[in-house]
Design a protein around this motif. Structure first.
Motif: not given
Length: 162
Positions: A90-101
């Protein structure tokens, strides 16, 4: 070969943390591992099972041991490890915020809602309930989730909990 080994390791972690892993997933991963060049005494037997064979779980455990795939010794440690990986992605931006959340939310639940995630949990709930007429912009919620992820990762891991 490493992606096939990684797939087997990911399945082992998923089982350990309590996620549903079907016999079909194990058999398919074993077949892919053979094609990729991995070898162990039990791997061909697992790959040859029917896709709903209930013995797949036991054979899979043998394959993991034979290949020396390391997984944490207990479910809580595995859950914290996966949570750290989800926060880092999430922090690296490898996934969207929704996916990471979504990943964080699931692991938070499996960890029985540790105090260290209280603020993250509030922002994820706000993002989940957000509607276009809200006064708070969705980007603000997303930024807060990213900031909390970075803060959690910058401290002791796993964070001190209840």
């Amino acid at each position: 070969m490493s992606s096939a080994r990684g797939e087997l390791a990911a399945l082992a972690m998923d089982r350990l943390v309590g996620r549903t892993v079907l016999p079909d997933d194990l058999v398919t991963a074993a077949a892919r591992a053979i094609v990729a060049g991995l070898d162990s005494p039990t791997l061909p037997e697992l790959a040859g099972l029917g896709h709903d064979d209930t013995t797949a779980s036991d054979l899979f455990s043998q394959v993991v041991a034979e290949l020396g795939i390391e997984v944490p010794t207990d479910a809580a440690t595995a859950r914290w490890q996966l949570l750290g990986e989800a926060l880092a992605a999430l922090a690296r931006g490898d996934v969207s915020v929704n996916e990471g959340a979504t990943a964080v939310w699931e692991l938070d639940r499996r960890l029985d809602y540790p105090d260290a995630l209280d603020e993250m949990r509030r922002w994820i709930a706000m993002l989940d309930a957000w509607i276009p007429t809200d006064v708070t912009p969705v980007s603000f919620c997303e930024d807060q989730i990213l900031q909390r992820a970075r803060e959690l990762l910058s401290g002791n891991w796993p964070p001190v909990t209840r």
